[in-house]
Design a protein around this motif. Structure first.
Motif, PDB file in Angstrom:
ATOM      1  N   PHE A  12      28.698  42.221  54.225  1.00 33.07           N
ATOM      2  CA  PHE A  12      28.941  43.367  53.366  1.00 33.07           C
ATOM      3  C   PHE A  12      30.218  43.121  52.571  1.00 33.07           C
ATOM      4  N   PHE A  13      30.104  43.214  51.249  1.00 36.66           N
ATOM      5  CA  PHE A  13      31.240  43.047  50.359  1.00 36.66           C
ATOM      6  C   PHE A  13      31.387  44.319  49.544  1.00 36.66           C
ATOM      7  N   SER A  14      32.598  44.619  49.167  1.00 41.14           N
ATOM      8  CA  SER A  14      32.838  45.817  48.378  1.00 41.14           C
ATOM      9  C   SER A  14      33.895  45.549  47.318  1.00 41.14           C
ATOM     10  N   ARG A  15      33.600  45.970  46.108  1.00 45.02           N
ATOM     11  CA  ARG A  15      34.547  45.907  45.001  1.00 45.02           C
ATOM     12  C   ARG A  15      34.231  47.078  44.078  1.00 45.02           C
ATOM     13  N   LYS A  16      35.217  47.518  43.350  1.00 40.19           N
ATOM     14  CA  LYS A  16      35.040  48.636  42.436  1.00 40.19           C
ATOM     15  C   LYS A  16      34.175  48.251  41.233  1.00 40.19           C
ATOM     16  N   ASP A  17      34.343  47.022  40.741  1.00 46.84           N
ATOM     17  CA  ASP A  17      33.609  46.557  39.558  1.00 46.84           C
ATOM     18  C   ASP A  17      32.637  45.437  39.944  1.00 46.84           C
ATOM     19  N   ILE A  18      31.518  45.390  39.233  1.00 43.22           N
ATOM     20  CA  ILE A  18      30.427  44.481  39.588  1.00 43.22           C
ATOM     21  C   ILE A  18      30.752  43.006  39.344  1.00 43.22           C
ATOM     22  N   ASP A  19      31.387  42.670  38.228  1.00 42.89           N
ATOM     23  CA  ASP A  19      31.645  41.254  37.933  1.00 42.89           C
ATOM     24  C   ASP A  19      32.545  40.589  38.979  1.00 42.89           C
ATOM     25  N   PRO A  20      33.661  41.211  39.365  1.00 40.20           N
ATOM     26  CA  PRO A  20      34.464  40.615  40.445  1.00 40.20           C
ATOM     27  C   PRO A  20      33.696  40.541  41.770  1.00 40.20           C
ATOM     28  N   LEU A  21      32.819  41.501  42.008  1.00 38.97           N
ATOM     29  CA  LEU A  21      32.015  41.490  43.234  1.00 38.97           C
ATOM     30  C   LEU A  21      31.070  40.295  43.253  1.00 38.97           C
ATOM     31  N   VAL A  22      30.359  40.065  42.162  1.00 42.23           N
ATOM     32  CA  VAL A  22      29.419  38.939  42.075  1.00 42.23           C
ATOM     33  C   VAL A  22      30.163  37.616  42.241  1.00 42.23           C
ATOM     34  N   ASN A  23      31.300  37.480  41.583  1.00 41.30           N
ATOM     35  CA  ASN A  23      32.094  36.253  41.708  1.00 41.30           C
ATOM     36  C   ASN A  23      32.558  36.041  43.151  1.00 41.30           C
TER      37      ASN A  23
END
Length: 95
Positions: free
Chosen positions: A20-31
């Motif tokens: 499980f990963f979490s980030r506010k914005d999608i692009d940093p999450l995918v990276n």
């Protein structure tokens, strides 16, 4: 619980592993996910273990008002992981 990453939360049961990963914005999450999956894959190879990529998938949880404009590309060894809209986890279906 085994620590795979200081950034990912992990749930393991029998031969299933969930990250499980979490980030506010999608692009940093995918990276982040792609980078961590590359490191995990390298660890598996170094320890002569295999990952069944055919059984892998990912699901994106987000609020209704946050739509993804571009296609999300999560990969292992240049093989794209299929995005699901729901998944079964320990007998419970998650949407």
């Amino acid at each position: 619980m085994v620590t795979v990453s200081s950034i990912a939360s992990t749930i393991m049961f029998a031969d299933d592993t969930n990250l499980f990963f979490s980030r506010k914005d999608i692009d940093p999450l995918v990276n982040l996910v792609n980078c961590k999956l590359e490191k995990i894959t390298d660890w598996f190879k170094a320890n002569k273990l295999s990952i069944n990529i055919k059984k892998m998938h990912f699901i994106l949880f987000r609020t209704q008002n946050k739509k993804t404009k571009s296609k999300i590309s999560i990969k292992i060894d240049d093989t794209e992981i299929f995005q699901e809209t729901s998944t079964k986890f320990l007998g419970v279906i998650n949407h």
